[in-house]
Design an enzyme around this catalytic site. Sequence first.
Site, short mmCIF file in Angstrom:
data_model
loop_
_atom_site.label_atom_id
_atom_site.label_comp_id
_atom_site.label_asym_id
_atom_site.label_seq_id
_atom_site.Cartn_x
_atom_site.Cartn_y
_atom_site.Cartn_z
N LYS A 34 70.74 89.35 40.56
CA LYS A 34 70.61 89.57 39.71
C LYS A 34 70.98 88.28 38.24
CE LYS A 34 75.80 90.27 39.67
NZ LYS A 34 77.13 90.44 39.98
N TYR A 259 78.88 64.69 16.13
CA TYR A 259 79.53 65.09 15.18
C TYR A 259 80.83 65.80 15.11
CZ TYR A 259 74.87 67.31 14.39
OH TYR A 259 73.15 67.62 14.37
#
Length: 361
Positions: A34, A259
């Site tokens: 999956k 940042y």
Amino acid sequence: MHVAVATISRAALAHNLQRVREYVPNCPVMVMLKANAYGHGIVEVAKALADADAFGVARLQEAVTLRKAGFKQRIVLLEGFFCDRELPLICELSLEAVVHQQWQIDALSQATLSQPIRVWLKVDSGMHRLGIPPEAVTPALQQLKLLPHVLADMNMMTHFACADDLSSGMTATQIKSFNTQLKTFKSICPSGEVSLANSAAIVAHKQSHQGWVRPGIMLYGASPMLNGSAEDHQLMPVMSLTSKVMAVRNLKANETVGYGATWSSDKNTRIAVVAIGYGDGYPRHAANGTPVLINGQRCALVGRVSMDMITVDIGLVDVAVGDDVELWGSGLSANEVAASAGTIAYELFCSVTQRVLLRYI
């Protein structure tokens, strides 16, 4: 011109499947494919694990991909069908569907199909996410048994909530709950099969080795246990996520990087800028100090992860533009990186984006 590359080892996949078989030599194996095989590429991983007894997927489109690629193996839809309109395609592709709610049984009772399909009844043994509650298992089995579009040899399964936590008694409680349904199940479906064990139960809960096992994360080379390592279970890492150094900068004491200026150096040092970021699937919330390998030497992530870049404190390590960087893989455990990012290896693998080249060896 891919800078970030996830190298997938077919040999490691085969090795890890063999480790599963060594843990459960008498159990058939349904490998979990999956979520694009946990981010490793569903078709290529299916090829490498073609010796498995069955494939397990979550969604119908994943099964369609496998059938279109030519795979003839048994395929089980672990989430079943989402609406009755999916049933004709499930029938056409000879898929097996997990049934976990009464409305699905009702939909099967009203369906018109060209041939019967095999059903796995999911029992809610305590996870309380999906599954038929214990008190409703017997009537559900009896109802399914009468349906012409359901094969007589139905199967039954459950899923564990805490198998990765050896301090929890919940797995034993769930096994006991499931086992109370077995006598009734066998009386209604004498040839029916069962499945309990996921990766964690395979390695840690022998009492769950009663039928089909469903390995997932251990196939991809990460430990399924809390605070565990691949080495604990002799597993080989399958994915190595790598990139390149794109710049080397000198940083003075007390200067910041990235940042938000969330990190500053306490001394003069050197910073490597690496071409990887959350746009590639590297976890944005990886903490300062998360290990990064540059030229095989451990260095530390510093500053905020951005979309396309991370910054790494390299100190006196000999690093130049273009040098190789490993974010996790054969030299650096995905479990360790995940712990530093406050997540799990499953999410690291599944988060790798299409910008990263998947390369198979």
